[in-house]
Motif scaffolding. Structure first.
Motif, PDB file in Angstrom:
ATOM      1  N   VAL A 151      44.412 126.401  73.807  1.00  0.00           N
ATOM      2  CA  VAL A 151      44.467 126.748  72.379  1.00  0.00           C
ATOM      3  C   VAL A 151      43.252 126.148  71.683  1.00  0.00           C
ATOM      4  CG1 VAL A 151      45.799 126.623  70.243  1.00  0.00           C
ATOM      5  CG2 VAL A 151      46.996 126.688  72.442  1.00  0.00           C
ATOM      6  N   SER A 152      42.639 126.965  70.833  1.00  0.00           N
ATOM      7  CA  SER A 152      41.580 126.476  69.947  1.00  0.00           C
ATOM      8  C   SER A 152      42.103 126.587  68.520  1.00  0.00           C
ATOM      9  CB  SER A 152      40.308 127.311  70.109  1.00  0.00           C
ATOM     10  OG  SER A 152      39.319 126.896  69.193  1.00  0.00           O
ATOM     11  N   CYS A 153      42.096 125.481  67.800  1.00  0.00           N
ATOM     12  CA  CYS A 153      42.656 125.525  66.442  1.00  0.00           C
ATOM     13  C   CYS A 153      41.956 124.512  65.528  1.00  0.00           C
ATOM     14  CB  CYS A 153      44.163 125.260  66.476  1.00  0.00           C
ATOM     15  SG  CYS A 153      44.622 123.624  67.035  1.00  0.00           S
ATOM     16  N   THR A 154      42.243 124.616  64.266  1.00  0.00           N
ATOM     17  CA  THR A 154      41.730 123.628  63.310  1.00  0.00           C
ATOM     18  C   THR A 154      42.592 122.372  63.425  1.00  0.00           C
ATOM     19  OG1 THR A 154      43.051 124.733  61.628  1.00  0.00           O
ATOM     20  CG2 THR A 154      40.716 125.235  61.669  1.00  0.00           C
ATOM     21  N   VAL A 155      42.020 121.250  63.098  1.00  0.00           N
ATOM     22  CA  VAL A 155      42.686 119.968  63.331  1.00  0.00           C
ATOM     23  C   VAL A 155      43.984 119.842  62.543  1.00  0.00           C
ATOM     24  CG1 VAL A 155      41.429 118.722  61.511  1.00  0.00           C
ATOM     25  CG2 VAL A 155      42.229 117.476  63.528  1.00  0.00           C
ATOM     26  N   GLU A 156      44.071 120.519  61.393  1.00  0.00           N
ATOM     27  CA  GLU A 156      45.306 120.449  60.599  1.00  0.00           C
ATOM     28  C   GLU A 156      46.487 121.115  61.301  1.00  0.00           C
ATOM     29  OE1 GLU A 156      42.159 119.541  57.620  1.00  0.00           O
ATOM     30  OE2 GLU A 156      42.365 121.044  59.198  1.00  0.00           O
ATOM     31  N   MET A 157      46.210 121.970  62.280  1.00  0.00           N
ATOM     32  CA  MET A 157      47.289 122.680  62.976  1.00  0.00           C
ATOM     33  C   MET A 157      47.855 121.881  64.150  1.00  0.00           C
ATOM     34  SD  MET A 157      47.399 125.215  61.057  1.00  0.00           S
ATOM     35  CE  MET A 157      48.693 126.102  61.923  1.00  0.00           C
ATOM     36  N   PHE A 158      47.355 120.672  64.376  1.00  0.00           N
ATOM     37  CA  PHE A 158      47.847 119.836  65.481  1.00  0.00           C
ATOM     38  C   PHE A 158      49.341 119.542  65.301  1.00  0.00           C
ATOM     39  CE2 PHE A 158      48.910 115.459  66.779  1.00  0.00           C
ATOM     40  CZ  PHE A 158      48.749 115.583  68.151  1.00  0.00           C
TER      41      PHE A 158
ATOM     42  N   LEU B  76      35.467 128.229  61.622  1.00  0.00           N
ATOM     43  CA  LEU B  76      34.380 128.896  62.346  1.00  0.00           C
ATOM     44  C   LEU B  76      34.200 128.299  63.744  1.00  0.00           C
ATOM     45  CD1 LEU B  76      31.996 130.860  62.429  1.00  0.00           C
ATOM     46  CD2 LEU B  76      30.591 129.074  61.417  1.00  0.00           C
ATOM     47  N   LEU B  77      34.282 126.952  63.853  1.00  0.00           N
ATOM     48  CA  LEU B  77      34.123 126.321  65.160  1.00  0.00           C
ATOM     49  C   LEU B  77      35.304 126.639  66.067  1.00  0.00           C
ATOM     50  CD1 LEU B  77      32.623 122.835  64.251  1.00  0.00           C
ATOM     51  CD2 LEU B  77      31.457 124.869  65.089  1.00  0.00           C
ATOM     52  N   ALA B  78      36.509 126.717  65.475  1.00  0.00           N
ATOM     53  CA  ALA B  78      37.671 127.114  66.270  1.00  0.00           C
ATOM     54  C   ALA B  78      37.471 128.523  66.810  1.00  0.00           C
ATOM     55  CB  ALA B  78      38.936 127.029  65.426  1.00  0.00           C
ATOM     56  N   LEU B  79      36.949 129.433  65.971  1.00  0.00           N
ATOM     57  CA  LEU B  79      36.658 130.803  66.412  1.00  0.00           C
ATOM     58  C   LEU B  79      35.595 130.814  67.511  1.00  0.00           C
ATOM     59  CD1 LEU B  79      36.578 132.656  62.977  1.00  0.00           C
ATOM     60  CD2 LEU B  79      38.042 133.267  64.890  1.00  0.00           C
TER      61      LEU B  79
ATOM     62  N   LEU C 141      44.107 131.382  69.670  1.00  0.00           N
ATOM     63  CA  LEU C 141      43.504 130.874  68.431  1.00  0.00           C
ATOM     64  C   LEU C 141      44.616 130.618  67.423  1.00  0.00           C
ATOM     65  CD1 LEU C 141      40.938 130.371  66.615  1.00  0.00           C
ATOM     66  CD2 LEU C 141      41.205 132.744  65.856  1.00  0.00           C
ATOM     67  N   LYS C 142      44.529 129.489  66.739  1.00  0.00           N
ATOM     68  CA  LYS C 142      45.544 129.178  65.733  1.00  0.00           C
ATOM     69  C   LYS C 142      44.894 128.406  64.586  1.00  0.00           C
ATOM     70  CE  LYS C 142      50.222 127.338  65.254  1.00  0.00           C
ATOM     71  NZ  LYS C 142      51.359 126.662  65.932  1.00  0.00           N
ATOM     72  N   THR C 143      44.798 129.082  63.448  1.00  0.00           N
ATOM     73  CA  THR C 143      44.371 128.410  62.213  1.00  0.00           C
ATOM     74  C   THR C 143      45.435 128.720  61.166  1.00  0.00           C
ATOM     75  OG1 THR C 143      43.123 130.255  61.264  1.00  0.00           O
ATOM     76  CG2 THR C 143      41.964 128.859  62.845  1.00  0.00           C
ATOM     77  N   GLY C 144      45.306 128.163  60.019  1.00  0.00           N
ATOM     78  CA  GLY C 144      46.296 128.420  58.988  1.00  0.00           C
ATOM     79  C   GLY C 144      46.342 129.873  58.569  1.00  0.00           C
TER      80      GLY C 144
ATOM     81  N   LEU D  24      47.539 135.524  53.837  1.00  0.00           N
ATOM     82  CA  LEU D  24      47.851 135.319  55.254  1.00  0.00           C
ATOM     83  C   LEU D  24      48.508 133.965  55.486  1.00  0.00           C
ATOM     84  CD1 LEU D  24      44.654 136.867  56.856  1.00  0.00           C
ATOM     85  CD2 LEU D  24      47.003 137.576  57.332  1.00  0.00           C
ATOM     86  N   LEU D  25      48.084 132.940  54.735  1.00  0.00           N
ATOM     87  CA  LEU D  25      48.727 131.628  54.865  1.00  0.00           C
ATOM     88  C   LEU D  25      50.221 131.738  54.591  1.00  0.00           C
ATOM     89  CD1 LEU D  25      46.135 129.291  53.065  1.00  0.00           C
ATOM     90  CD2 LEU D  25      46.727 129.254  55.485  1.00  0.00           C
ATOM     91  N   PHE D  26      50.567 132.482  53.548  1.00  0.00           N
ATOM     92  CA  PHE D  26      51.983 132.681  53.222  1.00  0.00           C
ATOM     93  C   PHE D  26      52.688 133.492  54.313  1.00  0.00           C
ATOM     94  CE2 PHE D  26      50.827 131.647  48.773  1.00  0.00           C
ATOM     95  CZ  PHE D  26      51.877 130.781  48.476  1.00  0.00           C
TER      96      PHE D  26
END
Length: 861
Positions: free
Chosen positions: A440-447, A407-410, A425-428, A783-785
């Motif tokens: 780029v705004s993304c979740t920390v796991e996508m670093f 949500l914060l990345a969005l 934007l890039k999340t899983g 979507l993850l897959f």
């Protein structure tokens, strides 16, 4: 009272019986027949008191309290409100003179009418007394003889018990040969269920077992009850219990016979004379059963150290005279074997230590860029830390924002694009590209550590301490390649960050609240809810239940909880920001970077379930959430309220936070690459990860969910067809693994991937709020897959469908919550308001009774 008359007759009969028994006891000790007057003179006090005792005991114990009160009421006593003890005492006093029994006249009349029977009664009493004396004398002699023989037997047993281990050893060796040939080996399919969950895996192979202790751990196919810390449990039985019983029976059968053959002639004659029967092995077994049982346990300890190879050789020996020499040889060989085994273990340990150091050793050392400047934004919640960091990122030519939540990345993605800074934007679960974007705004796991930026912003750095996700923050902080790295965190993470960055250029910006926090001294209840309130609890169920109550009492409500789709959460927040709703009800997700115009934070609960136990909120958690109260220019004072324990909770707001003492670490690509020099089995990797001792100041990720998923595919074609790295990547996908529907979907998709068929579409049910939330997660997993497999075109359709589901969730929150009732998950019965459990009491007790019935069935088996 009819009851008193009945008891009076019983007391009379009891008194007369006791007096006759007393006469009998008086007579039997006299060498000459006493007269009635002799008895009367000696026992007069006992006789006179006997009636009163018998009578008072009867009426005290067998007359009810109400009957006692009724009797006393007729005697003009005041009995209402009087203590029970007083009632009993007064009633006993009244009973003392109630129809007294004149014992002496009755006894005198009895003596006069039966004078001719007095002497006859004496002779009977005396004869029985003398017989008892003679029997006592015989029993004393038998006891003396038994003790003397027992002393001799115990001495003999102590002398022989070590040598008698040899026949026990031989018997066990022969049984072992039989069991290894004839019995079937089992493995346990389900470690939690005990009904029909054993699987036959073929015959035993003697070479699989070093010592008998190893074989004793095998299951024999039976179930038995065992005790642990005073509680009874059912479990599968191992061969240890089979052999324990076998050794015990062998000892109880053979040792008494062996001891009998060693009893002296003198002791045999003594026993014959005292008991008028010959001494038998069964008598010795009865006398010494505790000694035999104790020795059986000692033999079991010895047997567990025996080598299976030695016992199998022993079973072929036909000459019992050779057994002592064989045993001495085996004991000597055992010492040599153990020395060799210890040396081998030491060698393997050194080899494993070198391997562990190679795989894990240097991976978690800090590796910081030499030309990078680190800017720390440290302070409380709602102080503008993230705003200042993002301003620096906006002015840079390229930038990366790492968020703790999708949500914060969005939110940052929308904010930068709305402010004229193109941002991807890039999340899983999604990727959105904007033409010309270098941000780029993304979740920390996508670093991804190999990409470079002018500015990197890492939000909520205190999450480094999270045991499962923390390594993503550590990796981002220590591996970021940028001119400037902005790190945002609470005050308690500052010492840890300075320790990590001690050799780097560091600038520290500390932030304090411009808006004070004020704790209300009145305990909050829902009737006190007002516009601008944020009510915080710690479960989805409690959020919905509270929102329903508020809506039904006339409040317009927004809701936020962890499993809510981010798009829905954003709409709920917007309604609150625009004033369309007066109150927001949320979980602690509200404390993570969500800026809302909140007048007052209300803690509806002071504790939460953290996945392991229910515990009181920590100081940092209270501050993180309470800090959302107040908004400059709207509410110049942030208010905080609690439903109970106000003083204790207020202290947590003032308390200095415990510094973050450690950060979490998790496996990296480099770790897996080095591991594959030694092994290619993911199961072995999890074993080594468990053994690996993380460096000082670090905490290993548990990898619990990954291991649970791995057990579903272990040894299957899925594991066989995928590389270890690819398999781990699929195990590590961020989805709710506690949802059975999602786990099943994951497994079906994995089957499709290795078979080369189209990915199965998620099974979506959308009839109600709960189903729509699960459907949203199912599409997210799909979507993850898709993104992992590079199917970006197909992902566009599913992103649109997910947006549609999120809209449905938003609509359901408006329509369903106001009319919702909490229902039992098993029977559907409506639960009372505020009920703490998901099933009703009836279903709970029914489940408990069924468990008890299942245990009884197992017992009968």
């Amino acid at each position: 009272m009819g009851k008193l008359t009945e008891l009076h007759e019983e007391a009379l009969q009891d008194t007369k019986r006791k007096i006759k028994e007393d006469i009998f006891r008086f007579m039997e000790t006299k060498e000459e027949a006493p007269s009635f007057d002799d008895y009367l003179n000696e026992r007069i006090h006992y006789i006179e008191q006997l009636w009163v005792n018998v009578w008072l005991n009867k009426v005290t114990n067998f007359v009810s309290r109400s009957e006692k009160k009724a009797f006393l009421r007729e005697k003009d006593y005041e009995v209402e409100g009087i203590d029970k003890k007083v009632i009993n005492q007064v009633f006993r006093n009244e009973m003392r003179d109630f129809q007294p029994f004149e014992v002496i006249p009755w006894l005198q009349g009895l003596a006069d009418s039966q004078a001719d029977q007095w002497k006859e009664r004496y002779e009977t009493a005396r004869e029985g007394y003398l017989l008892r004396l003679e029997q006592d004398k015989i029993e004393d002699e038998q006891k003396r003889v038994t003790q003397e023989i027992m002393k001799s037997l115990i001495n003999t047993f102590q002398e022989r018990k070590q040598s008698w281990y040899l026949p026990v050893r031989f018997a066990v060796a022969r049984k072992l040969v039989s069991d290894l040939k004839e019995k079937v080996r089992y493995e346990q399919v389900d470690t939690f269920m005990l009904e029909e969950q054993l699987k036959e895996i073929g015959p035993f192979n003697p070479e699989d077992y070093r010592t008998l202790s190893d074989f004793f751990q095998e299951l024999n196919g039976l179930i038995h009850r065992t005790l642990h810390r005073g509680r009874s449990y059912w479990e599968y039985e191992t061969y240890y219990f089979v052999y324990e019983e076998y050794v015990s029976q062998f000892v109880m059968k053979t040792f008494p016979k062996s001891l009998l053959s060693l009893v002296s002639e003198e002791h045999l004659n003594m026993h014959q004379s005292a008991f008028d029967v010959a001494l038998s092995s069964s008598e010795i077994r009865k006398w010494m059963q505790h000694d035999f049982f104790d020795q059986s346990a000692i033999y079991m300890d010895h047997l567990q150290e025996e080598y299976v190879e030695d016992l199998l050789d022993l079973a072929d020996s036909q000459n019992e005279e050779d057994h002592a020499a064989i045993y001495e040889k085996d004991v000597a060989r055992r010492a040599e074997r153990r020395a060799a085994e210890l040396a081998e273990l030491h060698r393997k340990k050194q080899e494993e230590d070198r391997m562990m150091d190679d795989i894990f050793g240097r991976e978690y050392s800090v590796s910081l860029g030499g030309n990078t400047k680190y800017i720390l934004h440290i302070g409380e919640t709602n102080t503008g830390k993230t705003h200042h960091a993002l301003e620096s990122m906006k002015q840079a030519e390229s930038g990366l924002y790492l968020a703790p939540l999708r949500l914060l990345a969005l939110e940052v993605y929308d904010r930068l694009n709305n402010e004229g800074v193109p941002c991807n934007l890039k999340t899983g679960e999604e990727e959105k590209s904007v033409p010309g974007s270098r941000h780029v705004s993304c979740t920390v796991e996508m670093f991804y550590e190999k990409e470079s930026y002018d500015v990197v912003v890492i939000d909520e750095a205190q999450m480094m301490a999270d045991k499962d996700r923390g390594f993503s923050w550590f990796k981002a902080i220590t591996k970021a390649r940028a001119r400037e790295v902005h790190i945002i965190g609470s005050r308690n993470v500052k010492p840890m960050l300075l320790g990590l960055l001690e050799n780097c250029e560091v600038e520290i910006n500390e932030y304090s609240r411009d808006i004070p926090l004020e704790v209300e001294q009145r305990e909050f209840s829902l009737k006190h809810a007002k516009r601008g309130d944020a009510l915080v609890c710690f479960s989805r169920r409690r959020v919905l239940e509270t929102a329903s109550k508020l809506q039904n009492s006339g409040h317009s409500v927004s809701m936020i909880y962890g499993s809510m789709p981010p798009e829905t959460r954003k709409k709920q927040m917007q309604r609150f920001i625009k004033g369309e709703t007066k109150v927001i009800v949320a979980t602690d997700a509200i404390g993570m970077g969500l800026n809302l115009p909140i007048r007052r934070i209300v803690f509806l609960e002071n504790d939460k379930f953290d996945g392991t136990r229910r515990r009181t909120l920590a100081s940092q958690e209270v501050k993180q959430i309470a800090g959302r109260a107040g908004r400059k220019g709207i509410y110049d004072v942030g208010k905080v309220a609690f439903t109970k324990d106000i003083k204790r909770m207020a202290k947590l707001l003032e308390q200095e936070d415990e510094p973050v003492q450690s950060f979490a670490i998790a496996p990296t690509t480099s770790v897996f690459e080095r591991f594959q020099k030694y092994h290619h089995d993911l199961g072995r990797f999890f074993e080594l990860w468990e053994k690996f001792e993380s460096p000082f100041g670090t905490q290993k990720a548990s990898l619990y969910e990954e291991r649970e998923l791995y057990e579903l595919v272990r040894g299957t074609e899925i594991e066989g067809r995928l590389s270890m790295m690819d398999l781990y990547g699929f195990l590590h996908l961020p989805f709710s693994k506690k949802e059975p529907e999602l786990t099943s979907q994951w497994l079906e998709t994995m089957d499709a991937i290795i078979s080369g068929t189209d990915l199965p579409e998620p099974k979506l049910k959308r009839k109600n709020l709960e189903q729509q939330e699960v459907a949203y997660k199912a599409v997210g997993l799909h979507l993850l897959f898709l993104y992992r497999l590079g199917h970006r075109t197909e992902a566009i359709y599913w992103e649109r469908l997910r947006d549609d589901i999120a809209d449905g969730v938003h609509e359901s929150l408006d329509t369903e919550v106001s009319t919702m009732t909490m229902k039992c998950k098993r029977c559907g019965k409506r639960l009372p308001s505020g009920f703490k459990f998901p099933i009703c009491d009836s279903c709970h007790y029914s489940r408990v009774r069924k468990r008890g019935g299942r245990r009884e069935r197992k017992d009968s088996r």
